[in-house]
Design a protein around this motif. Structure first.
Motif, PDB file in Angstrom:
ATOM      1  N   GLU A  26      30.263  26.074  38.699  1.00 16.67           N
ATOM      2  CA  GLU A  26      30.564  26.870  40.193  1.00 16.67           C
ATOM      3  C   GLU A  26      31.448  26.129  40.950  1.00 16.67           C
ATOM      4  N   ARG A  27      31.501  24.990  40.667  1.00 16.53           N
ATOM      5  CA  ARG A  27      32.725  24.108  41.455  1.00 16.53           C
ATOM      6  C   ARG A  27      34.115  24.563  40.917  1.00 16.53           C
ATOM      7  N   LYS A  28      34.186  24.787  39.583  1.00 13.22           N
ATOM      8  CA  LYS A  28      35.113  25.281  38.967  1.00 13.22           C
ATOM      9  C   LYS A  28      35.722  26.684  39.585  1.00 13.22           C
ATOM     10  N   GLU A  30      35.016  27.991  42.299  1.00  9.95           N
ATOM     11  CA  GLU A  30      35.304  27.715  43.869  1.00  9.95           C
ATOM     12  C   GLU A  30      36.973  27.322  43.887  1.00  9.95           C
TER      13      GLU A  30
END
Length: 87
Positions: A26-28, A30
């Protein structure tokens, strides 16, 4: 019984790792979205800079044409006044 406890511990660790992988993915996403936005803004800025340069050049050309027209108009006025004076 010991094997069962080990299995439970490994399963628990597996779920924790899967949860961490999901958070990292998920961070990737974003970060990729932010990167793509930054690239788009960079391209937009470059496009605006090119447009500005083109408009600045057009402005210089138009100012030169205006000054030449003013010169011609002044010459024509002088010629007209000379003709009026000699008539």
């Amino acid at each position: 019984m010991e094997v069962f406890k080990q299995h439970c511990q490994i399963a628990e660790e597996y779920h924790e790792v899967k949860k961490e992988i999901a958070l990292l993915e998920e961070r990737k996403k974003e970060l990729l979205a932010k990167f793509e936005q930054a690239e788009k803004e960079k391209l937009d800025a470059a496009q605006l800079a090119r447009e500005y340069e083109a408009l600045a050049e057009e402005n210089r050309t138009l100012k030169l044409a205006q000054s030449q027209c003013i010169e011609q108009l002044e010459k024509l006025r002088i010629q007209y006044q000379k003709r009026q004076g000699s008539s």
